[in-house]
Scaffold this active site. Structure first.
Site, mmCIF file in Angstrom:
data_model
loop_
_atom_site.group_PDB
_atom_site.id
_atom_site.type_symbol
_atom_site.label_atom_id
_atom_site.label_comp_id
_atom_site.label_asym_id
_atom_site.label_seq_id
_atom_site.Cartn_x
_atom_site.Cartn_y
_atom_site.Cartn_z
ATOM 1 N N ARG A 1 49.745 37.291 43.374
ATOM 2 C CA ARG A 1 48.569 37.925 42.800
ATOM 3 C C ARG A 1 48.360 36.519 42.498
ATOM 4 O O ARG A 1 48.356 35.955 41.533
ATOM 5 C CB ARG A 1 49.111 38.968 41.792
ATOM 6 C CG ARG A 1 47.686 39.050 40.853
ATOM 7 C CD ARG A 1 47.889 40.158 39.592
ATOM 8 N NE ARG A 1 48.438 40.811 40.110
ATOM 9 C CZ ARG A 1 48.149 42.657 39.827
ATOM 10 N NH1 ARG A 1 48.231 42.403 38.708
ATOM 11 N NH2 ARG A 1 47.920 43.603 40.198
ATOM 12 N N CYS B 1 45.889 53.353 39.464
ATOM 13 C CA CYS B 1 46.973 52.758 39.195
ATOM 14 C C CYS B 1 47.383 52.107 38.132
ATOM 15 O O CYS B 1 48.286 51.447 37.840
ATOM 16 C CB CYS B 1 46.221 51.573 40.495
ATOM 17 S SG CYS B 1 44.695 50.692 39.767
HETATM 18 N N1 NVA Z 1 40.748 46.599 39.828
HETATM 19 C C1 NVA Z 1 41.631 46.230 39.301
HETATM 20 C C2 NVA Z 1 43.113 46.789 39.168
HETATM 21 C C3 NVA Z 1 44.386 45.998 38.911
HETATM 22 C C4 NVA Z 1 45.766 46.785 38.858
HETATM 23 C C5 NVA Z 1 41.615 44.824 39.344
HETATM 24 O O1 NVA Z 1 41.551 43.985 40.052
HETATM 25 O O2 NVA Z 1 41.870 44.677 37.505
HETATM 26 N N1 CP Z 2 47.988 48.598 38.987
HETATM 27 C C1 CP Z 2 48.954 47.291 39.315
HETATM 28 O O1 CP Z 2 48.724 46.458 39.954
HETATM 29 O O2 CP Z 2 49.132 46.951 37.699
HETATM 30 P P1 CP Z 2 49.602 45.206 37.480
HETATM 31 O O3 CP Z 2 48.170 44.855 37.421
HETATM 32 O O4 CP Z 2 50.115 45.835 35.616
HETATM 33 O O5 CP Z 2 50.254 44.718 37.737
#
Ligand code: NVA
Ligand code: CP
Length: 320
Positions: free
Chosen positions: A119, A276
């Site tokens: 991530r 999400c």
């Molecule tokens: N669009 C959000 C999704 C989090 C799961 C972000 O990138 O922070």
């Molecule tokens: N939806 C999602 O990816 O959640 P987190 O940021 O908690 O991993």
């Protein structure tokens, strides 16, 4: 910097940087397998492995340069249920945070773990990781896309008895990473997307074109009511994503795109609401909708486990 040329061994392994890496047939197989596995272990303790333990002995290394609850926990539990295990590196406590290159990190992790989930912010970083790794690399969210989330979303939609081809999915708010993966999914799974955003917050044109070229109807509008009218699925996400500056101007522009009861009432009577998570209730979604009977956001969250198991199995060549 590395003193060796790129290994490019990644062409021999299945990485999942975006949904197109798998393609529509594999994604359908992932959803089927996720449903089967979910059904087969109903009522079991969460940490008990599936009977076939398909990833017995496999280790997933998870690299987090941004916060996470669902992605982190679901991949960990997914690996346990598949018979393997997972470990976490975060940028604050690993050498990545002190400037060790992605190329070297990829090659080291490839010698120690069987797959890498990342991530991060810049999508180019995960592409670099996949270029140098010789094990599968999985996108656990970048600023550009969030494919693992969308496998869980598709599973949730299907569980709520909605067939994907021809489905009308409506997105409200910011044209962000999650929307990009929805548009990519539309291209692969043949559904349509209505995108309601304020002017200036549209998704990247590349994803809109991808869906349109594949035959999906993508409507870009500044009219939330028009997008909601007759829709099967309503989706939104935070107005300010991780790494973005908190901007009052942006928040003000987003106000007409809140998913509230009036907007929900314009959709089909059996429409579902997806998010999400994490949610900012009162901003992108009203409490009434978030807590209401059409909201399936906690099914969606749980489905991250079942969907991530399928992604892992596909990466290891055991599916699709
Ligand atoms: N669009 C959000 C999704 C989090 C799961 C972000 O990138 O922070
Ligand atoms: N939806 C999602 O990816 O959640 P987190 O940021 O908690 O991993």
């Amino acid at each position: 910097m590395t003193d060796q040329p790129p290994l490019d061994i990644a062409t021999h392994v299945r990485s999942f940087l975006d949904l197109s890496d798998a393609g529509g047939h594999a994604i359908a197989a992932m959803i089927n397998d996720a449903q089967d596995r979910k059904r087969a272990r109903r009522g079991w303790p969460r940490g008990k492995p599936d009977t076939d333990r398909p990833l017995e002995g496999y280790v997933l290394a998870m690299v987090f340069e941004k916060s996470s609850t669902r992605t982190r926990v679901s991949f960990d539990i997914a690996m346990r249920q598949l018979g393997g295990s997972a470990l976490i590196l975060d940028s604050g406590t690993s050498q990545l945070g002190r400037g060790e290159s992605i190329a070297d990190t990829a090659r080291v992790l490839s010698r120690m773990a069987d797959a890498i989930m990342v991530r991060t912010d810049d999508h180019a970083k995960i592409e670099e990781m996949a270029r140098f790794a010789h094990v599968p690399v999985i996108n656990g969210l970048t600023d550009r896309s969030h494919p693992c989330q969308i496998v869980a979303d598709l599973l949730t939609i299907i569980e709520h008895r909605k067939a994907l081809p021809g489905l009308e999915v409506a997105w409200f708010g910011d044209g962000n990473n999650v929307l990009h993966s929805i548009l990519e999914a539309a291209a692969l799974m043949k559904f349509n997307v209505r995108v309601a955003t304020p002017a200036g917050y549209e998704p990247e044109a590349e994803f809109v074109e991808m869906a349109r070229k594949a035959g999906s109807t993508v409507t870009l509008t500044n009219d939330a009511d028009a997008a909601a009218s007759g829709a099967d699925v309503l989706v939104t996400d935070t107005w300010i994503s991780m790494g973005q500056a908190h901007a009052e101007e942006k928040l003000a522009a987003m106000e007409p795109f809140r998913v509230d009861a009036a907007l929900m009432a314009m959709a089909k009577p059996d429409a579902i609401f997806l998010h999400c998570l994490p949610a900012h209730v009162g901003d992108e979604v009203s409490a009434e909708v978030f807590e209401g009977p059409q909201s399936v956001v906690f099914d969606e969250a749980e489905n991250r486990i079942h969907a991530q198991k399928s992604v892992l199995l596909w990466c290891f060549g055991k599916l699709g």
